[in-house]
Design a protein around this motif. Sequence first.
Motif: not given
Length: 362
Positions: A142, A148, A162, A185
Amino acid sequence: MTTIANTPVYAREDSAAPGVIGLAERGLVPDALLRAGIRRQCAARLAHERAGGEAATAERFQALIESLRHSDVAIHTDAANGQHYELPPAFFELCLGSRLKYSSCYYPRAGMTLNDAEEAMLALYGERAELVDGQSILELGCGWGSLTLWMAQRYPRARITAVSNSASQRRHIEARCAALSIRNVQVITADVNTLALPESDYDRCVSIEMFEHMRNYATLLGRIGGWLKPGGKLFVHIFTHRTLMYPFETDGDGDWMARHFFTGGLMPAADTLLWFQDDLHIEGRWLLDGTHYQRTANHWLARQDANQAAVMGVLAEAYGDAARLWFQRWRMFWMACAELFGYAGGTEWGVAHYRFVRPAKR
């Protein structure tokens, strides 16, 4: 027969090389002359890889494909960290665009800024990967979080995982998520050789300029196929040569790029990944000429030069007394990328995008 080089583990060199390369590293070679030398090296690389004619070139290509099938998934992952990813984020903030996209950008129109080109390429990924809100998305490699964070903002109901081999990149992305109030995330620090993830858990997997650091694509694509849901898709962006494939080697006097910036790396051909479709099947492929990367690298160089004092401060933290040497090495790296991808009007080296699908039934 071409085989994968047993490349030595990366060890940073803080003294200038002997000869002309050393003069360049000390900033004693004008940029125009240095770029001309890089173009000569590009021509020499093409002549070397094409030696013996088409039959010999094809035989070497096939031998390298077989070598990849018997390699580790990736080699010298410690080198990638040391050479790029464990530098302070401030260096990349001073050289890259506002998204910190450390990969080729996209310039569909004249006069575009680096920030414009970052946004254009990210939008192109969303289109070609067929991303939509609500998906479970895995990103392998990532970087500093350009894709991301773009996906997290564009698709707020998506669940994004990620993966980076760098702890400093994870901390940077987590800090950006906190600053932007992003809550969809999760960032994992892991070596791709040992990465373990839930089976059949992801609608999409995306990977931007990570596959050039990989070797055993058969195993890697098999693992990704296992992580994807039936019907799930993989999108890959890699830089390539249009027909040739070769490893970056540090044997003999050493290849400058391999020694300092790309230890264990591979230049894939535009069709390399098409040889590894046991678990995932190709659904689409797109080729971008090298001028997009040429413009990207020239923009990075211009930003480093414009921010010289601040960059030197950051490099002093990373490299100590060798900061000035590394300032010039990074300049040379940007120039090497620009001249490689701009060679012959961008018709030799460029960028390839692929979309693979996991069959509904395996």
